[in-house]
Design a protein around this motif. Structure first.
Motif, PDB file in Angstrom:
ATOM      1  N   GLU C  89       2.431  -4.197 -10.292  1.00 43.35           N
ATOM      2  CA  GLU C  89       2.659  -5.641 -10.131  1.00 43.35           C
ATOM      3  C   GLU C  89       2.475  -6.101  -8.696  1.00 43.35           C
ATOM      4  O   GLU C  89       1.834  -7.106  -8.423  1.00 43.35           O
ATOM      5  N   THR C  90       3.059  -5.355  -7.763  1.00 42.17           N
ATOM      6  CA  THR C  90       2.969  -5.760  -6.352  1.00 42.17           C
ATOM      7  C   THR C  90       1.512  -5.751  -5.883  1.00 42.17           C
ATOM      8  O   THR C  90       1.051  -6.669  -5.203  1.00 42.17           O
ATOM      9  N   VAL C  91       0.837  -4.689  -6.253  1.00 45.16           N
ATOM     10  CA  VAL C  91      -0.567  -4.597  -5.845  1.00 45.16           C
ATOM     11  C   VAL C  91      -1.321  -5.804  -6.384  1.00 45.16           C
ATOM     12  O   VAL C  91      -2.082  -6.462  -5.662  1.00 45.16           O
ATOM     13  N   ASN C  92      -1.099  -6.112  -7.644  1.00 42.83           N
ATOM     14  CA  ASN C  92      -1.822  -7.229  -8.249  1.00 42.83           C
ATOM     15  C   ASN C  92      -1.442  -8.569  -7.646  1.00 42.83           C
ATOM     16  O   ASN C  92      -2.273  -9.460  -7.487  1.00 42.83           O
ATOM     17  N   ALA C  93      -0.165  -8.688  -7.305  1.00 42.41           N
ATOM     18  CA  ALA C  93       0.291  -9.978  -6.793  1.00 42.41           C
ATOM     19  C   ALA C  93      -0.161 -10.204  -5.347  1.00 42.41           C
ATOM     20  O   ALA C  93      -0.539 -11.300  -4.974  1.00 42.41           O
ATOM     21  N   GLU C  94      -0.103  -9.166  -4.540  1.00 41.51           N
ATOM     22  CA  GLU C  94      -0.334  -9.382  -3.113  1.00 41.51           C
ATOM     23  C   GLU C  94      -1.601  -8.724  -2.561  1.00 41.51           C
ATOM     24  O   GLU C  94      -2.163  -9.181  -1.577  1.00 41.51           O
ATOM     25  N   TYR C  95      -1.993  -7.632  -3.172  1.00 36.85           N
ATOM     26  CA  TYR C  95      -3.153  -6.909  -2.642  1.00 36.85           C
ATOM     27  C   TYR C  95      -4.175  -6.717  -3.758  1.00 36.85           C
ATOM     28  O   TYR C  95      -4.635  -5.611  -4.025  1.00 36.85           O
ATOM     29  N   GLU C  96      -4.478  -7.789  -4.403  1.00 33.75           N
ATOM     30  CA  GLU C  96      -5.323  -7.714  -5.600  1.00 33.75           C
ATOM     31  C   GLU C  96      -6.664  -7.034  -5.311  1.00 33.75           C
ATOM     32  O   GLU C  96      -7.274  -6.425  -6.196  1.00 33.75           O
ATOM     33  N   LEU C  97      -7.096  -7.139  -4.063  1.00 31.55           N
ATOM     34  CA  LEU C  97      -8.373  -6.529  -3.686  1.00 31.55           C
ATOM     35  C   LEU C  97      -8.402  -5.052  -4.073  1.00 31.55           C
ATOM     36  O   LEU C  97      -9.402  -4.548  -4.583  1.00 31.55           O
ATOM     37  N   LEU C  98      -7.277  -4.384  -3.827  1.00 32.63           N
ATOM     38  CA  LEU C  98      -7.204  -2.958  -4.144  1.00 32.63           C
ATOM     39  C   LEU C  98      -7.244  -2.734  -5.654  1.00 32.63           C
ATOM     40  O   LEU C  98      -7.918  -1.820  -6.137  1.00 32.63           O
ATOM     41  N   ALA C  99      -6.546  -3.579  -6.393  1.00 29.92           N
ATOM     42  CA  ALA C  99      -6.552  -3.436  -7.853  1.00 29.92           C
ATOM     43  C   ALA C  99      -7.965  -3.658  -8.400  1.00 29.92           C
ATOM     44  O   ALA C  99      -8.424  -2.952  -9.300  1.00 29.92           O
ATOM     45  N   LEU C 100      -8.644  -4.648  -7.828  1.00 27.58           N
ATOM     46  CA  LEU C 100     -10.016  -4.921  -8.278  1.00 27.58           C
ATOM     47  C   LEU C 100     -10.921  -3.735  -8.000  1.00 27.58           C
ATOM     48  O   LEU C 100     -11.745  -3.338  -8.826  1.00 27.58           O
ATOM     49  N   ALA C 101     -10.769  -3.168  -6.799  1.00 22.95           N
ATOM     50  CA  ALA C 101     -11.604  -2.027  -6.422  1.00 22.95           C
ATOM     51  C   ALA C 101     -11.284  -0.826  -7.291  1.00 22.95           C
ATOM     52  O   ALA C 101     -12.190  -0.176  -7.831  1.00 22.95           O
ATOM     53  N   ALA C 102     -10.007  -0.542  -7.456  1.00 24.83           N
ATOM     54  CA  ALA C 102      -9.609   0.626  -8.261  1.00 24.83           C
ATOM     55  C   ALA C 102     -10.069   0.458  -9.701  1.00 24.83           C
ATOM     56  O   ALA C 102     -10.432   1.419 -10.371  1.00 24.83           O
ATOM     57  N   GLY C 103     -10.096  -0.785 -10.146  1.00 24.89           N
ATOM     58  CA  GLY C 103     -10.516  -1.061 -11.520  1.00 24.89           C
ATOM     59  C   GLY C 103     -11.998  -0.850 -11.765  1.00 24.89           C
ATOM     60  O   GLY C 103     -12.440  -0.833 -12.912  1.00 24.89           O
ATOM     61  N   ARG C 104     -12.752  -0.733 -10.689  1.00 23.00           N
ATOM     62  CA  ARG C 104     -14.190  -0.479 -10.864  1.00 23.00           C
ATOM     63  C   ARG C 104     -14.582   0.969 -10.588  1.00 23.00           C
ATOM     64  O   ARG C 104     -15.758   1.315 -10.556  1.00 23.00           O
ATOM     65  N   VAL C 105     -13.586   1.797 -10.339  1.00 24.76           N
ATOM     66  CA  VAL C 105     -13.890   3.207 -10.104  1.00 24.76           C
ATOM     67  C   VAL C 105     -14.299   3.866 -11.425  1.00 24.76           C
ATOM     68  O   VAL C 105     -13.608   3.715 -12.429  1.00 24.76           O
ATOM     69  N   ALA C 106     -15.400   4.567 -11.396  1.00 25.60           N
ATOM     70  CA  ALA C 106     -15.816   5.463 -12.481  1.00 25.60           C
ATOM     71  C   ALA C 106     -15.586   4.872 -13.861  1.00 25.60           C
ATOM     72  O   ALA C 106     -16.123   3.805 -14.175  1.00 25.60           O
ATOM     73  N   SER C 107     -14.787   5.545 -14.665  1.00 24.45           N
ATOM     74  CA  SER C 107     -14.578   5.129 -16.049  1.00 24.45           C
ATOM     75  C   SER C 107     -13.083   5.113 -16.342  1.00 24.45           C
ATOM     76  O   SER C 107     -12.304   5.687 -15.587  1.00 24.45           O
ATOM     77  N   PRO C 108     -12.685   4.471 -17.430  1.00 24.19           N
ATOM     78  CA  PRO C 108     -11.248   4.453 -17.748  1.00 24.19           C
ATOM     79  C   PRO C 108     -10.659   5.862 -17.803  1.00 24.19           C
ATOM     80  O   PRO C 108      -9.558   6.092 -17.305  1.00 24.19           O
ATOM     81  N   GLN C 109     -11.390   6.795 -18.375  1.00 20.83           N
ATOM     82  CA  GLN C 109     -10.870   8.159 -18.490  1.00 20.83           C
ATOM     83  C   GLN C 109     -10.626   8.757 -17.110  1.00 20.83           C
ATOM     84  O   GLN C 109      -9.621   9.424 -16.870  1.00 20.83           O
ATOM     85  N   ILE C 110     -11.573   8.559 -16.220  1.00 24.03           N
ATOM     86  CA  ILE C 110     -11.437   9.129 -14.873  1.00 24.03           C
ATOM     87  C   ILE C 110     -10.330   8.411 -14.108  1.00 24.03           C
ATOM     88  O   ILE C 110      -9.565   9.029 -13.371  1.00 24.03           O
ATOM     89  N   ARG C 111     -10.187   7.108 -14.320  1.00 19.52           N
ATOM     90  CA  ARG C 111      -9.117   6.367 -13.629  1.00 19.52           C
ATOM     91  C   ARG C 111      -7.735   6.824 -14.103  1.00 19.52           C
ATOM     92  O   ARG C 111      -6.762   6.716 -13.360  1.00 19.52           O
ATOM     93  N   ASN C 112      -7.675   7.333 -15.313  1.00 15.29           N
ATOM     94  CA  ASN C 112      -6.389   7.800 -15.822  1.00 15.29           C
ATOM     95  C   ASN C 112      -5.895   9.043 -15.077  1.00 15.29           C
ATOM     96  O   ASN C 112      -4.700   9.287 -14.988  1.00 15.29           O
ATOM     97  N   VAL C 113      -6.802   9.837 -14.593  1.00 15.83           N
ATOM     98  CA  VAL C 113      -6.384  11.058 -13.898  1.00 15.83           C
ATOM     99  C   VAL C 113      -6.747  11.044 -12.420  1.00 15.83           C
ATOM    100  O   VAL C 113      -6.127  11.731 -11.615  1.00 15.83           O
ATOM    101  N   GLY C 114      -7.752  10.269 -12.072  1.00 13.83           N
ATOM    102  CA  GLY C 114      -8.195  10.219 -10.679  1.00 13.83           C
ATOM    103  C   GLY C 114      -7.130   9.593  -9.795  1.00 13.83           C
ATOM    104  O   GLY C 114      -6.465   8.631 -10.182  1.00 13.83           O
ATOM    105  N   THR C 115      -6.975  10.151  -8.606  1.00 15.79           N
ATOM    106  CA  THR C 115      -5.922   9.675  -7.712  1.00 15.79           C
ATOM    107  C   THR C 115      -6.508   8.859  -6.564  1.00 15.79           C
ATOM    108  O   THR C 115      -7.697   8.967  -6.253  1.00 15.79           O
TER     109      THR C 115
END
Lengths: 252, 803, 329
Positions: C89-115
C-alpha cells in the motif's frame, strides 16, 4: 606459476588470453630483492670519494632530449598506472587515459628514433664489442654511456617498441573517435598481442624499478641531475668517463 | 446440419487426464533395467572437419559407460543429416555421445573431451553465399536441388551487381534452378491495370517444441525398442528401421505423448536412432535427452525466404499474372521445398490467371530446416496480404472485396498442372469472417487516437489438407468393445482420437464402448499417414471409415450366417446387428465377434486383403483370432487438390511512438469441410493464431555472420508470444460445408490456421502505417520505430537471420 | 561443444540469521553466490557458465523481508518479492514509480519469486555473454557484440567501454529516479551506496554490474521521502509484454506545482550499462510546464551524445518518444 593465461575462443578452442598477472608480484619483488642486496653490498664497500659537482660544467643532455626523457617517463607512468591499477583492484575509468598516454609515448619514441638517427651520435649508445671489457676491467671507464646504461637502454628500447607495437594493434581493436574496432585479428592473434603487451609491461616494471633505484643511488645521482638540468661537472666527467671516448666540447 | 452421432461433436480424448494430472508419459519418462544416460557433444563451429577426438581424460572416470562417435554409426550421403558426423555443417551438429550411469556424470565427461576441428568456410545468409567469391555452406556446393528428375549439388553465383539489384527490389537476373509456370504471364501483365512489385524476406525461426527430442532404446530378441518423441506413429517405422539398419518388423516405436513437433518430428529423425546404435554398442538400454539449447540446434527451423514478387491486377481486381522468385534458405541439409509450395499457395488461394515460379534453394550453415506449419504457404501468406491491400488501394477496391474476387472456389484450377480442387469455399469463409468481425463498420472507424493508430487486416491461409491410400484397422472383441487401432501419432491435436470417431460413426456405437489402441507398434497399429500437412483428418476419417465398413459388412455376414438370410437383410444399431424386417432377429457386436473367432478366415483376421501395407499385415496377423477384424486400405475415390483453407480478420492498435501494437480483435474462420471435432478445430485456429502473431512480429533466427553463432538458443531469446502477448479472446468459427471426397465431408485445418493469422497481422500493420509494405517477417518494434522516424532500417535490404 | 542442463554440485547454505549469512559471504568471497529468488542463478549454474562453490540462500532471513516505514521514507528488505512490492500500500500510495517498474519485471511467475535485491543485482543479458563466451564481461579480451558484424540490437547507445551490454533491471531505473540508497553489509559493517553509484559501467568495472564487492550482501534499499507523491511516469518498451527485457525504458520522478515542473529525475534503462540519467533534459525541464510543447522541446536532449551500434539506432527515436510521453500534460 603460469606465464600465460588461456581462454576458449568463440568456437571453443583454447587460445592465449594474455600474460598471467600473478607475475606482477614477481616483477616487483625480484627487483626489490636485488635492490636490497645491491644496496647492502654497496653500503658494505668502502666509499669512493664523490667527485665534486662544482666547477666547470659540461653538457650531457640537450634540453630536447631531457624533455623527451621526461615526457616518456611521464607517459610510461601514466600507462602503468592506468594499465596495472585496475588489474590489482583499483578501479577507475582508465582506457581513454591509457590510449592517450600511449599515443604520447608513441609520438615521443618516434621523435626520439628520428632524432637519434639523424641528429644524435647513434654510436654513443651502440653496444660495441669493446664495451664488454667494462665487465672484466673495472678500471676501464666508459664513453658517454656505460655498458650498464647502454644495456638498460637497449632492453628498454626493445620492450618499449614491443609494448608500443602490440599496444597500437590493440588500439585498432577498440572503438576510438577515429574508427570503430575491427575484426581483423583472430582471437588467437589478439591473445598473443595481449600477451606480448603484458610481458613487455611486466619486464618494464622490473626495469623501471632498477632504473629508478640506480638513478637515485648517491654515486649516480648526478646522472639524474643531468637529465634534469643537462650538465655534469668536469670532476664527475673525469671520475666516471674516459675522456678519449667521450669528450663533450660544450661547456655550460 | 448433420445427424451424426460422433462427427462434429466434442468428446474427451483419452489422454487428456494424464496430461492434466502429469501422469502422461513422454519419451524421457520411460526407464528400462540397466538404463544409462547419454549426452551429446555437438559442433561449436558452423562448418568444419573433425581431425582428432581426445577422450583420454575419461579413462578411469567413474560412471562412464561408453562413447559413440561417427565411426560407430552409418555414414550418410551429403547433404543428408547423419546421426553423428565428423564434418559438422552447423553449430550444434552432433559429433559424439557419452553414456554414463547418470546425466551429471555424462555432462561432466563432456566437459573433459577435447575435439579438434579444423574450421571451414561458412555462411548464415544465402545472399552472402550467392555472391561471387562468397563462401559455400558445403564443400560440394552452395545449392542443392531436389526434384523428381534428379537431385544434386550445384554451385551458383551471382555477380555483385545482380545481388545489388535484387537487394534494390529489382527482378532478379541471376541463375535459378527450379521453375514452373502456367498461363500467359506476359499477356497477364499486359492486361493489368495495376502492377505491384516488392522484394521480401521471411526469416526462418525455430520449431520450438516444448519437449526437447528424447529417445530411449534397447534391444530384445533382435528387435529394437525405441521410446521416442514422434509426431507420427506408424509412419515413423520405415524411416526408423532404415536409420537403425534393420527390417521394419524389428522396430518397435513407443510414443504415447509428444510435447510438440510442429513439423520437426514428422518422420524418424537421425538423433532418434542414436540410442539404438549406442545400446547395440554397450549392451545396455540408453536414453538420450538433449538439452533445450540442443533442441534449438537439432530441432530444426522454418525455411527462410528472400524473394521478389510481381503481380498484375485487372481493373476488376482479378489477378492476371503473378511472377514469383524465391531464394530459399534450406539450411545445411537441403531440407525445404517451401518455396515451390509458396508458389503453389499463390496459385491456389488467389487463383491468378497466369503464374511463374522460380526458385533457388541455397544452403547455409544454420540450424537444419524442416517443414514447419504451412511450410511455404504461411511465409507467402504473410507476404501476400499487404500486397493485396496495396493493389486494392491502387484499384480503389475494398480490401475484402479484392480477396473475394480472387477467392478460390469449386471451379478453380490450381498449381502448375491446373488441377481441380475437391471443394473450396474461401469466399464463404471471408463473408462469414467479415460478418463476425464487422468489417463494414471497422473499415470506416477513425484511425488515429493520439500516438495510436488502428489497423485492420485480412489474412488467408492454405495448405493441402488430405492424402489417401492408408489403412484402417479395428477389432470388435467378444465383450462388445470396439478397439480402434490408430497408427496416427499423438502430436497434441487429438487427431489420433478424432479420426477414429469416423469408425464409431459407421458402427453407430457408443463412444464408451470404444477403446483406442495406440502409442506403440506393439499395440498392433495399421499403416498410417504422417501427422503433418494437415492430412490426418481427411486421410484417417477415410481409413477408419473403410475399416468400419469392412467390420459392418462382416458382422452382417456373420448375422446372416448365424440367423439366416442375406447380409443385405441386416443393419446395425450400435450394439446389435439386426434383421431389418425382423429386428428381434439380432446378434450383438460381441456375439458377432465371438462368432468371427470361431469362423476364422477374414472374419478373425486370419485372412486379410492383399493390398494393405506390411505394417498393417503384421498387426492383423498378431490380432488374428482375438475378435472380429475390420481392416481395409483406403481405396476411396480421390482426385484433385484437397485444400485446407482459413481466413482471419485482425484489428490492431499500433503505437507509433513505441512500435508496439495490441491486437484488439481477432476472428479466425476455418474452411475445412465438415468439422469433425469442434474443440479440435477451435484449438487449431487459436493455436495457429498465436503462432502467426509470433511469426508476424517476434520470432526469427539471429546469427552473427562473423562467427556463425546463433543468438536463439532458449525460449526467451526466441521471442515466442506468451499468453499475455496475445488477445484474451480469439474468436473462431468454421464454414462447415462438406467436401465431396471425404465420407464425412472433412478436410484438415492445422496449417492454414496459422497462415491466415500471420497474413492478417502483416496486413493490419500495413494498414496502420498508411499502406507501408515492410516486405518482411517478423515486423519487429525497431522496424516500425525506424519507419515512423523516417530512419533507415538497421539491416541491409533482403538481409536475413539478423535482428 | 558440450551443452549442460543438469545442476552441478554446489553447496547450499540457508542461514536464518544475517550474521551467519555475512560470515558465509565473507568465508566464500568470490566463490559464494548470494541467492534470492534464483531467477538469475539457476540458468548460470545449470549452463555451467558460472562456477560458485556455495549458494547462500537469503530467503530464510526474516529481517530481509518486507517494506518498512522509516523516519525518512521507506526501507525495503532485499529479499522482498517483486509481487509483495507491487501490492504494498505504501509503495503504491507514495512511490508508485517503483510499483509500476516492479510490475513490468519479467512475468507474473517470476515476480512471485523474484526479489528486489535480485532484480537490482542481475547480470547483463547480452546474448554473447549469456552464451558463456569469454568476452570482456566474462574476464576475456574481446567484445563479440560490438564488432563490425555483431548482432547488437539490444545493446548500449551510451556509456559503452569495450563492453556494450545494458542494464537489464526495471527496478534499477526506478531506484535511481527515487534517489534510493542501497544498504550493503559485510562482516566489516554497513556501507550506504546511493543508487546512482551502486550501478557501475564497464569503463570502471567491466565484469560487474554493481559496486558490490565479494563478501558483501545487499540487504535493503532505502527510499527517501524526497520524491514521495511526486508525479511519476514509467514505461518499458520491450518486444513482448512479459518475460522480456527493456529495449528502452524510462522512469521519471518530477516535482510538479500547478503544472510547472520543478526538480526532476529522469532515468532510462536499456540504453547504457547503468541506469542512464537524462540530466540535460532534467535541467531543461525545470520551470517548464507539462505540455506537448515542453515534450517537443526536451525530446531531442534524450538522445544527445548517443553512439548507436550496428542494429540499435532505433533506440534514439524511442528514447526521445519515451521522454515526450513522460512530460506531456
Amino acid at each position: 606459476m603460469e606465464i600465460a593465461t588461456y581462454k576458449n575462443d568463440v568456437w571453443g578452442r583454447e587460445v592465449l588470453l594474455g600474460v598471467s598477472w600473478e607475475l606482477l608480484w614477481l616483477v616487483i619483488v625480484v627487483p626489490f630483492v636485488f635492490i636490497a642486496l645491491h644496496a647492502i653490498f654497496q653500503a658494505s664497500r668502502r666509499k669512493k670519494e664523490k667527485p665534486s659537482s662544482g666547477g666547470e660544467r659540461v653538457r650531457r643532455h640537450d634540453g630536447v632530449d631531457r624533455l623527451f626523457h621526461w615526457v616518456m617517463a611521464a607517459s610510461v607512468f601514466v600507462l602503468l598506472i592506468t594499465g596495472v591499477f585496475p588489474i590489482i583492484g583499483i578501479n577507475f575509468s582508465w582506457l581513454t587515459i591509457h590510449w592517450v598516454a600511449g599515443i604520447v609515448l608513441t609520438l615521443a619514441v618516434v621523435f626520439h628514433i628520428v632524432r637519434s638517427l639523424f641528429w644524435q651520435d647513434l654510436k654513443s649508445m651502440w653496444i660495441a664489442p669493446s664495451d664488454l671489457r667494462e665487465l672484466s676491467d673495472t678500471t676501464r671507464k666508459p664513453g658517454k654511456y656505460s655498458l650498464a646504461q647502454k644495456g638498460m637502454h637497449a632492453t628498454v628500447a626493445i620492450l618499449t617498441l614491443m609494448v608500443i607495437i602490440s599496444g597500437l594493434i590493440l588500439f585498432a581493436m577498440i572503438d576510438t573517435p577515429w574508427w570503430d574496432r575491427s575484426n581483423a585479428l583472430t582471437e588467437a592473434t589478439l591473445g598473443m598481442m595481449f600477451f606480448l603487451h603484458g610481458v613487455a609491461t611486466l619486464a618494464l616494471i622490473a626495469l623501471i624499478c632498477l632504473h629508478i633505484y640506480f638513478g637515485l643511488r648517491p654515486e649516480k645521482l648526478f646522472y639524474t641531475r643531468s637529465m634534469i638540468s643537462g650538465w655534469i661537472s668536469r670532476d664527475e666527467l673525469a671520475a666516471n668517463h674516459d675522456p678519449k671516448r667521450w669528450a663533450p666540447d660544450k661547456s655550460v | 446440419m448433420s445427424n451424426y452421432k460422433h462427427i462434429g461433436k466434442d468428446f474427451v480424448p483419452p489422454d487428456i487426464t494424464g496430461k492434466v494430472t502429469g501422469k502422461a508419459r513422454y519419451a524421457e519418462d520411460f526407464r528400462a533395467d540397466g538404463m544409462v544416460f547419454a549426452r551429446l557433444y555437438t559442433s561449436p563451429m558452423a562448418h568444419g572437419r573433425v581431425t582428432n577426438i581426445d577422450t583420454s581424460a575419461l579413462d578411469g572416470m567413474e560412471g562412464i559407460v561408453g562413447i559413440l562417435t561417427a565411426d560407430d554409426v552409418p555414414a550418410v550421403e551429403a547433404p543428408n543429416a547423419a546421426i553423428l558426423t565428423n564434418t559438422p555443417v552447423y553449430i550444434g551438429d552432433p559429433i559424439l555421445a557419452v553414456a554414463a550411469e547418470d546425466e551429471k556424470t555424462a555432462e561432466d565427461a563432456l566437459a573433459r573431451i577435447r575435439v579438434h576441428i579444423e574450421p571451414m568456410p561458412f555462411t548464415v545468409d544465402p545472399l552472402d553465399s550467392l555472391i561471387e567469391g562468397g563462401p559455400n555452406a558445403r564443400e560440394e556446393g552452395n545449392v542443392f536441388s531436389r526434384s523428381s528428375e534428379g537431385s544434386g549439388f550445384r554451385t551458383v553465383k551471382w555477380t555483385p551487381q545482380q545481388i545489388a539489384d535484387f537487394r534494390a527490389g529489382k527482378e532478379p537476373t541471376g541463375e535459378w534452378v527450379n521453375e514452373w509456370r502456367y498461363g500467359d504471364l506476359e499477356k497477364g501483365f499486359a492486361d493489368a491495370a495495376v502492377v505491384v512489385e516488392e522484394p521480401f524476406v521471411t526469416t526462418g525461426y525455430a520449431h520450438m517444441s516444448m519437449e526437447p527430442r528424447t529417445a530411449m532404446a534397447y534391444w530384445d530378441n533382435g528387435r529394437c525398442y525405441v521410446y521416442g518423441s514422434a509426431q507420427s506413429q506408424s509412419f515413423w517405422i520405415p524411416g526408423l528401421a532404415r536409420l537403425l539398419g534393420v527390417e521394419q518388423k524389428d522396430v518397435v516405436l513407443i510414443s504415447e505423448h509428444t510435447g510438440g513437433g510442429f513439423g520437426s518430428k514428422i518422420g524418424a529423425y537421425p538423433i532418434a536412432a542414436l540410442p539404438g546404435w549406442f545400446s547395440k554398442k554397450i549392451g545396455r538400454p540408453v536414453q538420450l535427452r538433449i538439452t533445450r539449447e540442443q533442441e534449438y540446434y537439432i530441432g530444426s527451423a522454418r525455411v527462410g525466404f528472400q524473394g521478389w514478387i510481381k503481380m498484375g491486377f485487372a481493373a476488376s481486381g482479378k489477378i492476371t499474372a503473378a511472377d514469383i522468385f524465391i531464394v530459399e534458405d534450406i539450411g545445411p541439409n537441403a531440407t525445404g521445398g517451401d518455396a515451390s509450395s509458396a508458389g503453389g499457395a499463390v496459385s491456389l488461394v488467389y487463383d491468378p490467371e497466369s503464374l511463374r515460379f522460380r526458385g533457388l534453394p541455397v544452403l547455409t550453415n544454420t540450424t537444419p530446416r524442416g517443414a514447419q506449419r504451412g511450410p511455404g504457404q504461411n511465409q507467402i501468406a504473410a507476404v501476400m496480404a499487404p500486397l493485396m491491400d496495396k493493389a486494392a488501394r491502387q484499384l480503389d477496391i475494398d480490401r475484402l472485396e479484392i480477396r473475394k474476387i480472387n477467392a478460390v472456389n469449386n471451379d478453380s484450377t490450381v498449381y502448375e498442372n491446373q488441377e481441380p480442387v475437391t471443394s473450396a469455399y474461401m469466399k464463404e469463409a471471408l463473408d462469414k469472417g467479415a460478418e463476425m468481425f464487422d468489417w463494414a463498420t471497422k473499415r470506416n472507424k477513425p484511425k488515429t487516437n493520439g500516438s495510436k493508430v488502428i489497423g485492420i487486416g485480412i489474412g488467408q491461409g492454405y495448405h493441402s489438407a488430405g492424402t489417401k491410400g492408408f489403412d484402417g484397422l479395428l477389432r470388435i472383441t467378444p465383450d462388445g468393445k470396439i478397439h480402434l487401432h490408430s497408427g496416427v501419432g499423438n502430436l497434441g491435436t487429438y487427431s489420433y482420437a478424432s479420426t477414429t470417431r469416423a469408425a464409431a460413426e459407421v458402427l453407430k456405437c457408443d463412444w464408451e464402448d470404444c477403446v483406442i489402441e495406440r502409442g506403440s507398434t506393439d499395440a498392433n497399429l495399421p499403416w498410417s499417414s504422417y501427422q503433418a500437412g494437415s492430412v490426418s483428418i481427411f486421410a484417417h476419417t477415410r481409413t477408419n471409415y473403410v475399416a468400419a465398413l469392412d467390420a459392418v459388412q462382416k458382422m452382417k455376414q456373420i448375422a446372416a450366417e448365424s440367423l439366416g438370410g442375406n447380409a443385405s437383410d441386416y443393419d446395425i444399431d450400435g450394439k446389435n446387428v439386426f434383421n431389418v424386417k425382423n429386428p428381434r432377429q439380432s446378434i450383438s457386436y460381441g456375439g458377432a465377434a465371438a462368432r468371427a473367432i470361431q469362423l476364422g478366415g477374414s472374419y478373425s483376421g486370419a485372412v486379410y486383403p492383399d493390398d494393405i501395407h506390411e505394417i498393417t499385415k503384421r498387426s492383423v496377423e498378431r490380432l488374428a483370432g482375438s475378435g472380429l477384424i475390420g481392416v481395409a486400405k483406403d481405396n476411396l475415390e480421390q482426385n484433385g487438390v484437397i485444400p485446407g483453407l482459413a481466413c482471419a480478420f485482425v484489428e490492431i492498435e499500433l503505437d507509433l511512438e513505441t512500435g508496439k501494437y495490441d491486437i484488439l480483435d481477432y476472428v479466425g474462420i476455418a474452411e475445412c469441410g465438415t468439422v469433425v471435432h469442434p474443440q479440435g478445430v477451435e484449438a487449431q485456429m487459436k493455436g495457429g493464431a498465436v503462432w502467426g502473431m509470433g511469426m508476424a512480429s517476434l520470432e526469427r533466427h539471429v546469427y552473427d555472420p562473423h562467427n556463425g553463432l546463433p543468438a536463439n538458443v532458449g525460449y526467451y531469446q526466441c521471442g515466442i508470444p506468451t499468453y499475455l502477448d496475445t488477445p484474451l479472446h480469439i474468436r473462431t468459427a468454421a464454414v462447415d460445408l462438406p467436401d465431396p471426397q471425404n465420407p464425412f465431408g472433412a478436410r484438415g485445418i492445422g496449417e492454414p490456421a496459422m497462415g491466415c493469422s500471420v497474413a492478417a497481422v502483416t496486413s493490419a500493420i500495413s494498414d496502420a502505417l498508411d499502406g507501408h509494405v515492410f516486405g518482411r517477417t517478423p515486423i519487429s518494434r525497431d522496424m516500425i520505430i525506424n519507419h515512423v522516424a523516417e530512419r533507415e532500417q538497421s539491416f541491409k535490404p533482403l538481409q536475413t537471420n539478423n535482428f | 561443444m558440450a551443452s549442460y542442463d543438469v545442476m552441478p554440485d554446489v553447496q547450499l547454505y540457508q542461514p536464518a540469521e544475517m550474521d551467519d549469512a555475512l560470515e558465509l559471504a565473507d568465508r566464500f568471497g568470490r566463490d559464494g553466490w548470494i541467492l534470492g529468488g534464483g531467477q538469475d542463478t539457476y540458468g548460470w549454474l545449470k549452463d555451467r557458465a558460472k562456477h560458485p562453490k556455495a549458494m547462500i540462500d537469503l530467503n530464510g532471513i526474516e529481517a530481509l523481508r518486507g517494506v518498512r516505514k522509516s523516519d525518512d521514507g521507506i526501507e525495503i528488505g532485499a529479499v522482498t518479492t517483486l509481487r509483495e512490492i507491487i501490492r504494498n500500500e505504501t509503495v503504491n500510495a507514495e512511490y508508485e514509480l517503483l510499483a509500476l517498474a516492479a510490475g513490468r519485471v519479467a512475468s507474473p511467475q517470476i515476480r512471485n519469486v523474484g526479489t528486489l535485491g535480485g532484480n537490482l543485482s542481475q547480470d547483463a543479458r547480452c546474448w554473447y555473454y549469456r552464451r558463456g563466451l569469454a568476452c570482456y564481461r566474462a574476464g576475456g579480451n574481446i567484445c563479440y557484440a560490438d564488432s563490425p558484424q555483431g548482432m547488437n540490437r539490444e545493446h548500449a547507445v551510451f556509456g559503452a567501454s569495450r563492453c556494450v551490454a545494458v542494464s537489464p533491471s526495471d527496478t534499477a531505473i526506478a531506484m535511481v529516479a527515487l534517489d534510493a540508497t542501497m544498504v550493503v553489509q559485510s562482516v566489516d559493517g554497513e556501507r550506504l551506496v546511493p543508487a546512482e553509484r551502486f550501478f557501475v559501467g564497464p569503463a570502471t568495472h567491466i565484469t560487474k554490474m554493481t559496486s558490490m564487492r565479494p563478501g558483501e550482501i545487499l540487504t535493503a534499499v532505502r527510499i527517501p521521502s524526497t520524491w514521495a507523491g511526486a508525479r511519476f511516469y514509467f514505461e518499458k518498451v520491450a518486444d513482448r509484454d512479459v518475460w522480456d527485457f527493456a529495449l528502452v525504458s524510462i522512469a521519471a520522478a518530477m516535482q510538479v506545482d500547478n503544472g510547472t515542473i520543478g526538480d526532476s529525475r529522469i532515468v532510462c534503462g536499456g540504453v547504457a550499462c547503468t541506469p542512464h540519467r537524462l540530466r540535460d533534459a532534467e535541467k531543461a525541464l525545470a520551470g517548464k510546464s507539462l505540455s506537448d510543447e515542453t515534450a517537443e522541446f526536451v525530446a531531442p536532449l534524450a538522445s544527445r551524445g548517443a553512439k548507436p551500434l550496428n542494429y540499435n539506432h532505433f533506440k534514439l527515436p524511442l528514447l526521445e518518444n519515451l521522454l515526450r510521453r513522460a512530460v506531456r500534460g
